[in-house]
Write a protein that holds these residues in place. Structure first.
Motif, short mmCIF file in Angstrom:
data_model
loop_
_atom_site.label_atom_id
_atom_site.label_comp_id
_atom_site.label_asym_id
_atom_site.label_seq_id
_atom_site.Cartn_x
_atom_site.Cartn_y
_atom_site.Cartn_z
N THR A 134 0.70 -1.20 -0.12
CA THR A 134 -0.05 -0.12 0.02
C THR A 134 0.77 1.28 0.15
O THR A 134 1.98 1.06 0.36
N GLY A 135 0.23 2.37 -0.21
CA GLY A 135 0.92 3.65 -0.38
C GLY A 135 1.65 3.96 0.98
O GLY A 135 2.66 4.24 1.23
N PRO A 136 0.58 3.89 2.14
CA PRO A 136 1.07 3.98 3.41
C PRO A 136 2.32 3.30 3.76
O PRO A 136 3.27 3.47 4.70
N GLU A 137 2.18 2.18 3.62
CA GLU A 137 3.42 0.90 4.03
C GLU A 137 4.55 1.40 3.07
O GLU A 137 5.55 1.25 3.65
N ALA A 138 4.26 1.96 1.85
CA ALA A 138 5.79 2.25 1.22
C ALA A 138 6.14 3.45 1.87
O ALA A 138 7.48 3.58 1.97
N LEU A 139 5.42 4.28 2.19
CA LEU A 139 6.15 5.34 3.09
C LEU A 139 6.92 5.10 4.49
O LEU A 139 7.91 5.52 4.60
N ASP A 140 6.07 4.06 4.95
CA ASP A 140 6.83 3.43 6.10
C ASP A 140 8.32 2.93 5.79
O ASP A 140 9.24 3.14 6.48
N VAL A 141 8.13 2.10 4.82
CA VAL A 141 9.47 1.53 4.34
C VAL A 141 10.68 2.51 4.05
O VAL A 141 11.59 2.41 4.27
N ALA A 142 9.98 3.57 3.07
CA ALA A 142 11.04 4.53 2.86
C ALA A 142 11.59 5.07 3.88
O ALA A 142 12.73 5.66 3.94
N ALA A 143 10.91 5.60 5.06
CA ALA A 143 11.14 6.29 6.22
C ALA A 143 12.23 5.25 7.02
O ALA A 143 13.12 5.99 7.50
N SER A 144 11.78 4.15 6.90
CA SER A 144 13.03 3.35 7.88
C SER A 144 14.12 2.85 7.25
O SER A 144 15.03 2.30 7.92
N HIS A 145 14.38 2.85 5.92
CA HIS A 145 15.32 2.60 4.90
C HIS A 145 16.51 3.41 5.07
O HIS A 145 16.37 4.71 4.88
N GLU A 146 17.55 2.88 5.65
CA GLU A 146 18.81 3.66 5.86
C GLU A 146 19.39 4.28 4.83
O GLU A 146 20.16 5.15 4.49
N GLY A 147 19.50 3.19 3.54
CA GLY A 147 20.24 3.57 2.41
C GLY A 147 19.25 4.63 1.47
O GLY A 147 18.31 4.60 1.64
#
Length: 133
Positions: free
Chosen positions: A44-57
């Motif tokens: 989902t879009g919200p899940e994508a934003l969570d992934v992007a925010a938590s991905h350090e690279g």
């Protein structure tokens, strides 16, 4: 292990694949990993934003379904660019491009790929966007 072997195994870029269809997301991941990319996934879009925010690279590209429940691909891409300015976006959809345009998907660093797509089509679109970035 030689230096060239280690380098060959490093992912070429990191791609975030966002699609509410598990099958499309899974096959896209396999295609991209086969091309040497590191792949992050979200349904989902919200899940994508969570992934992007938590991905350090870095995230070098977002491949996103245009029409998803809750948050469209357009909305998700705008929010992602707030978190990570300049990230290229590859919009995918089973709907024709002329219908997708009305959802506001357009602009610099944005491309469209019609579903279903082949390995070669996905690889070419990804390379064109990442190479131009």
């Amino acid at each position: 292990m030689t230096e060239s072997t280690e380098t060959a195994r490093e992912p070429r870029a990191t791609i975030l694949v966002v699609d509410d269809d598990d099958g499309v997301r899974r096959i896209s991941r396999r295609m991209l990993e086969r091309s040497g990319y590191h792949v992050l996934e979200a349904a989902t879009g919200p899940e994508a934003l969570d992934v992007a925010a938590s991905h350090e690279g870095p995230i070098d590209l977002m491949v996103v379904d245009v029409l998803m429940p809750g948050m469209t691909g357009n909305q998700a891409s705008h929010h992602l660019r707030d978190l990570r300015p300049g990230v290229p976006i590859l919009c995918i959809s089973g709907h024709p491009e002329n219908e997708v345009v009305r959802y506001g998907i357009a602009g610099h660093g944005t491309a469209f790929l019609q579903k279903p797509f082949t390995f070669e089509q996905l690889a070419g679109a990804v390379q064109a966007l990442i190479g131009a970035h």
